[in-house]
Design an enzyme around this catalytic site. Structure first.
Site, PDB file in Angstrom:
ATOM      1  N   LYS A  83       0.864  -1.178   0.000  1.00 30.12           N
ATOM      2  CA  LYS A  83       0.000   0.000   0.000  1.00 30.12           C
ATOM      3  C   LYS A  83       0.905   1.233   0.000  1.00 30.12           C
ATOM      4  O   LYS A  83       1.918   1.268   0.706  1.00 30.12           O
ATOM      5  CB  LYS A  83      -0.871  -0.024   1.259  1.00 30.12           C
ATOM      6  CG  LYS A  83      -1.859   1.136   1.359  1.00 30.12           C
ATOM      7  CD  LYS A  83      -2.747   0.977   2.586  1.00 30.12           C
ATOM      8  CE  LYS A  83      -3.804   2.061   2.675  1.00 30.12           C
ATOM      9  NZ  LYS A  83      -4.679   1.888   3.861  1.00 30.12           N
ATOM     10  N   SER A 111      -9.673   1.969   2.877  1.00 31.21           N
ATOM     11  CA  SER A 111      -8.766   2.720   2.045  1.00 31.21           C
ATOM     12  C   SER A 111      -7.758   1.861   1.290  1.00 31.21           C
ATOM     13  O   SER A 111      -7.171   2.330   0.313  1.00 31.21           O
ATOM     14  CB  SER A 111      -8.013   3.739   2.905  1.00 31.21           C
ATOM     15  OG  SER A 111      -7.200   3.081   3.849  1.00 31.21           O
ATOM     16  N   SER A 119      -9.829  -0.510   7.109  1.00 28.32           N
ATOM     17  CA  SER A 119      -9.270  -0.415   5.754  1.00 28.32           C
ATOM     18  C   SER A 119      -8.569  -1.649   5.223  1.00 28.32           C
ATOM     19  O   SER A 119      -8.218  -1.687   4.048  1.00 28.32           O
ATOM     20  CB  SER A 119      -8.319   0.770   5.663  1.00 28.32           C
ATOM     21  OG  SER A 119      -9.076   1.930   5.462  1.00 28.32           O
TER      22      SER A 119
END
Ligand code: GLN
Length: 487
Positions: free
Chosen positions: A78, A153, A177
């Protein structure tokens, strides 16, 4: 060769050991898939040369007989973990062009184990969001239905794994997330106990909540990654726990006989859509077949977790994001009159709407006169939410329920309505506020034939137990092995 991206990590590692495939070949396979599926918007940064350099180094270790379980396996991070070899944006214009002088602990832990990095994954700006639509670099598309959001997210991470663009990925979870995008994309993800995974080099959103964790195709794959990711980092992260490293793969053979699975009645109320409920109910029946006992429990402050989280997280974010002032990192406004004007223009240009909204909320709830009314109250209720879990764990070993009230929604459906987005976090926020480990595993399909995820919440340091429950379920079912058509 064409089915390689569908193989479990253990199988891929076996192929590397047996020299059926080299680490650079494996990396190339994924790099090629990343290119042909670029329209999914999963990746924000790639660098083939850097990836292949790591793959060649891994191959040397394999050739020398190194048996590290992640050695040579291609994963992606990420874009909230800072990396030396790839730029880091946290999905924000504020950090466009930013390159860190050091690797985050999570990145260096995985690199140390020989995992090969394929690049950086799309996410909501500073991890604020639940649809990936808040990324300053464009949407990520759900491979099960590209007219739908992948969740957020960690949306790019979920897309990359679900579409077979990476063997596994890292994510972060502040209020859901990892769990929610995993659920929306039909993959498995786990957020460990707060403090188990180092936050060093993870761009901070809400420091008392942020945790890193793996997103992969199965609980078994997650266990491999989580073992490498966790561990004390006491000198570099003040909230890192002094708990020894653990091999989460060891406990994956436990029988579920007599396991008490708590079913919180607040997770099955009116807000839960019927299709998600049906899939969860079927999964709970499966757990019963495996020997588990369902125990009704209560988490009476579940609803309060939304206002509490949306006070505490923005409060911490408003403080954390004050460092982006145009002086030390990333973006600086081109034209300004004086220092104050430079700060103002830089922040006005660099931050997106949702981030600005949260900075304003956070600044407000921390300001003199409102601090007691909002922030302090929220902290008190946060403690009660944690206590509610401890009461529940007197009656059960793990807690099960939905991850989200619905399946992944359509792109644009909630993008003008921040509150609608916040409300959809209701089932993931409680465990985050309590600092408990939580995971998501695919258990069926709902409306639009979209994946449904079941959430498992454990007591502190019970990651191994959660992974075992998920693994036993995955041994008996095949939802984790289903793929979107064409992938
Ligand atoms: N959806 C939640 C939010 O917008 C959680 C995000 C996260 O876990 N990073 O804050």
């Amino acid at each position: 060769m064409s089915e390689i991206h569908l193989q479990p990590l253990k199988h891929l590692r076996g192929m590397l050991s047996k020299k059926e495939l080299s680490a650079p070949e494996l990396a190339q396979h994924f790099l090629a898939r990343m290119k042909t599926h670029a329209h999914l918007g999963a990746f924000l940064a790639t660098d083939e040369a850097a990836t292949l350099f790591q793959a060649a180094a891994a191959q040397k270790r394999i050739d020398a007989g190194d048996t590290a379980p992640l050695l040579g396996l291609p994963i992606a991070h990420k874009d909230i973990f800072v990396t030396v070899d790839w730029p880091t944006t946290a999905g924000s214009k504020m950090l466009s062009g930013y390159r860190s002088p050091f690797d985050s602990t999570i990145v260096s832990n995985l690199a140390g184990e020989g995992a090969v990095c394929l690049g950086k994954l799309n996410c909501d700006e500073f991890a604020m969001g639940s649809s990936n639509e808040n990324s300053a670099y464009g949407k990520a598309l759900n491979p099960w239905d590209t007219s739908r959001i992948p969740g957020g997210s960690s949306g790019g991470s979920a897309v990359a794994v679900a579409a077979g663009l990476a063997a596994a990925a890292t994510g972060t979870d502040t209020g859901g997330s990892i769990r929610q995008p995993a659920a929306f994309c039909g993959i498995t993800g786990i957020k460990p106990t707060y403090g188990r995974a180092s936050r060093y080099g993870m761009v901070a959103f809400a420091s008392s909540l942020d945790q890193a964790g793996p997103m992969a195709r199965s609980a078994e794959d997650c266990a491999l990654l989580l073992s490498a990711m966790c561990g004390p980092d006491l000198d570099r992260d003040s909230t890192s726990l002094d708990v020894p490293k653990e091999d989460f793969s060891i406990g994956l053979n436990g029988k579920l006989d007599g396991l008490r699975v708590g079913i919180p009645k607040e997770f099955f109320g009116e807000g839960l859509s019927a299709d998600v409920r049906a899939a969860i109910d079927a999964a709970l029946k499966e757990l019963e077949k495996l020997g588990a006992k369902l125990v009704p429990i209560q988490l009476p402050r579940t609803e309060l977790s939304i206002p509490v989280y949306y006070i505490i997280a923005p409060a911490e974010a408003s403080s954390n994001l004050s460092r982006f002032d145009g002086v030390k990192f990333g973006h600086r406004a081109g034209k300004y009159t004086d220092l104050l004007d430079m700060y103002k223009k830089t922040r006005m240009e660099g931050f997106g709407d949702e981030v600005k909204r949260r900075i304003m909320i956070g600044t407000y709830v921390l300001s003199h006169g409102y601090y007691d009314a909002y922030y302090l109250q929220a902290q008190k209720i946060r403690r009660m939410i944690a206590d509610d879990f401890q009461n529940a764990f007197k009656e059960c070993d793990v807690i099960a329920g939905p991850v989200a009230p619905t399946v992944a929604w359509k792109i644009g459906e909630k993008s003008d309505d921040p509150v609608a987005n916040y409300l959809a976090d209701i089932f993931t926020l409680p465990a985050s506020l309590a600092g408990l480990p939580g995971m998501s595993l695919p258990v069926g399909f709902g409306a639009g034939n979209m994946p449904v995820g079941m959430q498992l919440i454990g007591n502190y340091f019970k990651e191994a137990q959660l992974l075992n429950v998920a693994h036993q379920y995955q041994q008996a079912t095949d939802f984790h092995a289903r793929r979107p058509e064409g992938f």
